[in-house]
Design a protein around this motif. Structure first.
Motif, PDB file in Angstrom:
ATOM      1  N   LEU A 164       0.818  -1.212   0.000  1.00 46.54           N
ATOM      2  CA  LEU A 164       0.000   0.000   0.000  1.00 46.54           C
ATOM      3  C   LEU A 164       0.856   1.267   0.000  1.00 46.54           C
ATOM      4  CD1 LEU A 164      -2.828  -1.052   2.486  1.00 46.54           C
ATOM      5  CD2 LEU A 164      -3.031  -0.719   0.026  1.00 46.54           C
ATOM      6  N   PHE A 165       2.058   1.201   0.604  1.00 46.74           N
ATOM      7  CA  PHE A 165       2.909   2.395   0.663  1.00 46.74           C
ATOM      8  C   PHE A 165       3.709   2.610  -0.620  1.00 46.74           C
ATOM      9  CE2 PHE A 165       2.061   2.661   5.171  1.00 46.74           C
ATOM     10  CZ  PHE A 165       2.240   4.004   5.456  1.00 46.74           C
ATOM     11  N   GLU A 166       4.050   1.523  -1.324  1.00 51.73           N
ATOM     12  CA  GLU A 166       4.814   1.688  -2.561  1.00 51.73           C
ATOM     13  C   GLU A 166       3.872   2.105  -3.687  1.00 51.73           C
ATOM     14  OE1 GLU A 166       6.685  -2.081  -3.009  1.00 51.73           O
ATOM     15  OE2 GLU A 166       8.350  -1.607  -1.660  1.00 51.73           O
ATOM     16  N   PRO A 167       4.358   2.865  -4.696  1.00 51.18           N
ATOM     17  CA  PRO A 167       5.744   3.347  -4.892  1.00 51.18           C
ATOM     18  C   PRO A 167       5.975   4.762  -4.367  1.00 51.18           C
ATOM     19  CG  PRO A 167       4.521   3.653  -6.899  1.00 51.18           C
ATOM     20  CD  PRO A 167       3.545   3.081  -5.917  1.00 51.18           C
ATOM     21  N   GLN A 168       4.967   5.344  -3.647  1.00 50.41           N
ATOM     22  CA  GLN A 168       5.148   6.721  -3.173  1.00 50.41           C
ATOM     23  C   GLN A 168       6.133   6.812  -2.005  1.00 50.41           C
ATOM     24  OE1 GLN A 168       2.099   5.370  -3.584  1.00 50.41           O
ATOM     25  NE2 GLN A 168       1.398   6.459  -5.431  1.00 50.41           N
ATOM     26  N   TRP A 169       6.375   5.692  -1.344  1.00 47.65           N
ATOM     27  CA  TRP A 169       7.246   5.690  -0.168  1.00 47.65           C
ATOM     28  C   TRP A 169       8.339   4.640  -0.310  1.00 47.65           C
ATOM     29  CZ3 TRP A 169       6.425   8.678   4.381  1.00 47.65           C
ATOM     30  CH2 TRP A 169       5.243   9.443   4.383  1.00 47.65           C
ATOM     31  N   ARG A 170       9.502   4.919   0.235  1.00 49.95           N
ATOM     32  CA  ARG A 170      10.508   3.876   0.442  1.00 49.95           C
ATOM     33  C   ARG A 170      10.201   3.222   1.789  1.00 49.95           C
ATOM     34  NH1 ARG A 170      13.422   8.399  -1.297  1.00 49.95           N
ATOM     35  NH2 ARG A 170      14.253   8.166  -3.422  1.00 49.95           N
ATOM     36  N   ILE A 171      10.261   1.911   1.841  1.00 54.03           N
ATOM     37  CA  ILE A 171       9.811   1.213   3.051  1.00 54.03           C
ATOM     38  C   ILE A 171      10.666  -0.021   3.307  1.00 54.03           C
ATOM     39  CG2 ILE A 171       8.056  -0.042   1.721  1.00 54.03           C
ATOM     40  CD1 ILE A 171       6.343  -0.109   4.270  1.00 54.03           C
ATOM     41  N   VAL A 172      10.980  -0.281   4.570  1.00 53.13           N
ATOM     42  CA  VAL A 172      11.652  -1.504   5.019  1.00 53.13           C
ATOM     43  C   VAL A 172      10.912  -2.010   6.256  1.00 53.13           C
ATOM     44  CG1 VAL A 172      13.733  -2.465   6.083  1.00 53.13           C
ATOM     45  CG2 VAL A 172      13.929  -0.988   4.094  1.00 53.13           C
ATOM     46  N   CYS A 173      10.610  -3.301   6.277  1.00 53.99           N
ATOM     47  CA  CYS A 173       9.903  -3.911   7.404  1.00 53.99           C
ATOM     48  C   CYS A 173      10.873  -4.796   8.192  1.00 53.99           C
ATOM     49  CB  CYS A 173       8.719  -4.755   6.923  1.00 53.99           C
ATOM     50  SG  CYS A 173       7.522  -3.824   5.947  1.00 53.99           S
ATOM     51  N   ALA A 174      10.679  -4.855   9.513  1.00 54.54           N
ATOM     52  CA  ALA A 174      11.513  -5.701  10.384  1.00 54.54           C
ATOM     53  C   ALA A 174      10.634  -6.300  11.469  1.00 54.54           C
ATOM     54  CB  ALA A 174      12.655  -4.900  11.003  1.00 54.54           C
ATOM     55  N   ASP A 175      10.795  -7.593  11.670  1.00 49.86           N
ATOM     56  CA  ASP A 175      10.031  -8.299  12.706  1.00 49.86           C
ATOM     57  C   ASP A 175      10.768  -8.148  14.040  1.00 49.86           C
ATOM     58  OD1 ASP A 175       8.556  -9.936  14.299  1.00 49.86           O
ATOM     59  OD2 ASP A 175       8.683 -11.713  13.011  1.00 49.86           O
TER      60      ASP A 175
END
Length: 759
Positions: A444-455
């Motif tokens: 949902l955030f791409e491509p307007q945002w750069r995003i990295v997820c971490a558990d």
């Protein structure tokens, strides 16, 4: 040579046909190999199952025969205990009456002659330490009786009326060596007056245990008592001592199975007698049975190797045909290698192949590892494993090379009602659902945002965001993400969002801001996006007075006043909401409150109630509901128990037990402390708590010992003394019975868990 092999492998793996043949060859090889292993294991399992069942049935028949003989011997002991002559022997002032001794001797002789399993019978007077025995006769003093070393067994009866054990018979007592003896109490008017000892003939008693020769199988049978001491063993083959010791070790943890000792496969079966408590064990060597299965498995394995060789020959043929033009080119270039001044060792084919292969390999590694490395960087910063500014900036530039100098934001997503969620879904689904959660948010955030997820473990997932267009805000997109997650995955998620930050070295601070904002879920409810800037100004002028309300609640529960208890819960939670204290402080208090409430649960209440491990994923209303449900049940229980005199007596006994854990107390001391008889004390305690005084006292001692093991560095033997055990071995046996682990291993395991909370 090594370089040539590597080159040959690269050329072949780059060829589509070679790869296809290689895949087919390896697949066929693995399939045939799997068939080989499966056929062997299946045939082995079937034969072991059939052999084990047969051995178990034969062992059970033999055990039943021995149990019947023991029961018959016990009936003889009962006849002796109820005999008039024995009664006179134990109660009359003159024990050595000729008439009574003669009649008793004839009576015991008749019993022995009617049973081929009884060797001798003794009657022992506990008060006067005298004996009436066959064949020894009357002895007025235990010092003049040859076989009197066993009289200490009187202290081992406890609540039992019968004991059966193996003992050593001295010379001059009708034989020497070991003997199995059945001991029975003689009670006269409720008083322990004497003991009947029925000495059994070992060979006749265990004659049925001798294993017949069957299919040339090497077999051994033996009997061990309740203390793991060997009573009897018989074998048609010389089993070494290591095999027997390993078998006994296996049986301490399990009821039997298949073990391998010195390249010999042994099948073990075990049965426990309900009459004597003895363990009957059968060991069978099964190598001869499995020989044919192994031969079949080896043949199938050779077939799989042949299939692998055929595939290799095919690959060699394809290699020879496909790379014929390459070899021709090498021959053409080779003439330039021999020219003076030409490039030495020039190999265009090798150079091009290595460049293309290395480039493809590195590109693939970069694509696969960059995302994981970025997530790992966030996890290391959060857990404190990486804190240096230089290290953080160096790794940031390496893993986030495409990111700009624009400010970043951290959002911590947390699964609402995590304890309920973790029980709803199986353990294998937890990681899958959290992975789906991260994918939905990222998409949902791409491509307007750069995003990295971490558990971040348990309920938390971290999201690092950077806008591609200046001025974008993440609140609305996060709210949309949480709504989509709730609709698709069927569970609710809340989010805490930090302030923006341009200094990468302050990422840990940004994460803590998001985590702090998330704690306000306690007041704002589920599925909310909580911004740190909205709660950062929250101040509490005075600390909240929780203890007064909690003490009122505990008092109302213990009085059995349900309405007052519920009102106290309401006042306590309303006070927390109205004062609007720090969520972390409120959650800690509520967690300790429910633990205090559970500690008031009466000892006689055998029900188990699930306690939330974490309250920080709940809103205040749900915590209030949980408190009210617990309080209602406990108040009702206390109201019923408050009217019971038996309960009060039981509570006094429990208080006495808790105050005297370090003393070697027993039922007489406990009964005397509250002014009732021992039998009445045992009856009341069992009625109110559902367990015996001894078991309850042991459980209290083990729980106290568990605390001392974690909180102190005292030796095991010293801790045993602190909780009432005079001998270290007795303490270790009791601890292992209740905890399924020794005290030393328990201390190491629990301290390891405390040292590594993230594991």
């Amino acid at each position: 040579m090594t370089q040539s092999i590597k080159k040959w492998l690269k050329y072949n793996l780059a060829h589509t046909q070679v790869r296809l043949v290689l895949i087919l060859t390896v697949s066929v090889f693995l399939i045939i190999l799997a068939v080989s292993l499966t056929s062997y294991n299946t045939s082995k399992s079937v034969m072991q199952e059939e052999l084990s069942e047969l051995q178990r049935q034969m062992l059970k028949l033999d055990m039943n025969v021995i149990d019947e003989l023991v029961s018959e011997s016990d009936k003889v002991a009962i006849q002796v205990a109820l005999s008039d002559n024995v009664y006179k022997f134990l109660t009359s002032n003159v024990q050595g009456s000729y008439t009574n001794i003669t009649q008793s001797y004839q009576f015991l002789s008749t019993l022995i002659s009617n049973s081929k399993y009884i060797k001798s019978i003794y009657v022992y007077d506990l008060t006067r330490e005298s004996f009436l025995a066959i064949p020894q006769g009357f002895s007025s003093n235990r010092l003049t009786f040859d076989d009197s070393d066993w009289t200490g067994v009187a202290s081992e009866f406890g609540e039992r009326t019968t004991l059966i054990k193996k003992r050593m018979v001295p010379e001059g007592a009708g034989g020497k060596g070991s003997s199995v003896t059945l001991f029975r109490k003689i009670m006269i008017q409720g008083e322990f007056k004497g003991i009947v000892a029925v000495n059994l003939k070992n060979d006749e008693l265990f004659a049925k245990l001798n294993p017949p020769i069957m299919n040339n199988l090497n077999r051994m049978r033996y009997i061990i008592d309740e203390h793991d001491e060997l009573l009897y063993s018989v074998s048609n083959y010389a089993f070494n001592q290591e095999s027997v010791n390993r078998a006994i070790e296996t049986l301490r943890e399990d009821d039997g199975g298949d073990i391998t000792i010195q390249n010999r496969q042994l099948l073990i079966n075990k049965l426990e007698s309900p009459i004597t408590g003895w363990s009957y064990v059968s060991i069978v060597e099964q190598d001869s049975l499995l020989a044919k299965s192994k031969r079949v498995a080896k043949v199938v394995l050779l077939v799989s190797i042949a299939a692998l060789g055929l595939g290799g020959a095919t690959i060699f043929y394809i290699n020879a045909a496909a790379f014929r033009p390459v070899r021709r080119l090498k021959q053409l270039f080779s003439r330039y290698d021999r020219k003076p001044g030409g490039p030495e060792g020039m190999d265009l084919e090798k150079l091009a192949g290595e460049l293309l292969t290395n480039h493809a390999h590195l590109a693939q590694l970069v694509r696969e590892s960059m995302s994981e490395a970025a997530s790992k960087l966030l996890t290391d910063i959060y857990s404190g494993n990486l804190s240096g500014k230089r290290d953080i900036e160096e790794k940031w530039n390496r893993y986030f090379g495409e990111w700009t100098a624009a400010p970043v934001t951290v959002a911590i997503l947390s699964i609402d009602r995590y304890e309920e969620w973790s029980r709803t879904f199986t353990g294998g689904d937890h990681s899958l659902l959290k992975f789906a959660l991260a994918n939905i948010v990222a998409e949902l955030f791409e491509p307007q945002w750069r995003i990295v997820c971490a558990d971040f473990g348990t309920d938390k997932t971290a999201i690092l965001l950077q806008p591609r267009i200046e001025g974008q805000r993440c609140e609305s997109k996060l709210a949309e993400s949480l709504e989509v997650v709730s609709r698709l995955l069927k569970f609710s998620v809340s989010a805490g969002v930090s302030n923006t930050q341009t200094d990468i070295a302050k990422l840990k601070q940004v994460m803590l801001e998001a985590e702090n904002a998330l704690t306000y879920r306690l007041y704002q409810g589920y599925g909310q996006v909580i911004m740190f800037q909205e709660v950062s100004g929250h101040e509490v002028n005075e600390p909240l007075q929780y203890e007064i309300a909690l003490n009122e609640l505990i008092g109302a529960i213990e009085k059995g006043d349900e309405p007052s208890s519920l009102e106290a819960v309401g006042r306590m939670t309303d006070h927390i909401r109205s004062q609007y204290g720090y969520p972390s402080e409120a959650v800690n208090f509520l967690q300790s409150a429910i633990e205090r409430i559970e500690q008031t649960r009466p000892a006689s209440d055998g029900t188990y109630c699930q306690t939330y491990v974490r309250f920080d994923t709940l809103r205040l209303e749900d915590i209030k509901d949980e408190l009210e449900s617990r309080v209602t049940v406990l108040a009702q229980r206390f109201r019923r128990l408050a009217e019971s005199k038996d309960f009060i007596m039981c509570q006094r006994m429990i208080d006495y037990l808790k105050q005297n854990l370090n003393e070697p107390i027993g039922i007489p001391e406990i009964a005397e402390a509250i002014g009732i008889s021992s039998s009445l004390a045992s009856q009341l305690f069992k009625q109110e708590t559902g367990e015996t005084i001894y078991n309850y006292l042991t459980r209290l001692r083990i729980e106290r010992a568990s605390e001392l093991l974690l909180k102190t560095d005292d030796r095991i033997s010293d801790i045993g003394l602190m909780v009432g055990y005079q001998h270290e071995n007795s303490f270790i046996r009791s601890f292992r019975k209740f905890k399924d682990i020794t005290p030393g291993k328990y201390r190491d395991m629990m301290r390891t868990r405390m040292d590594f909370p993230f594991e």
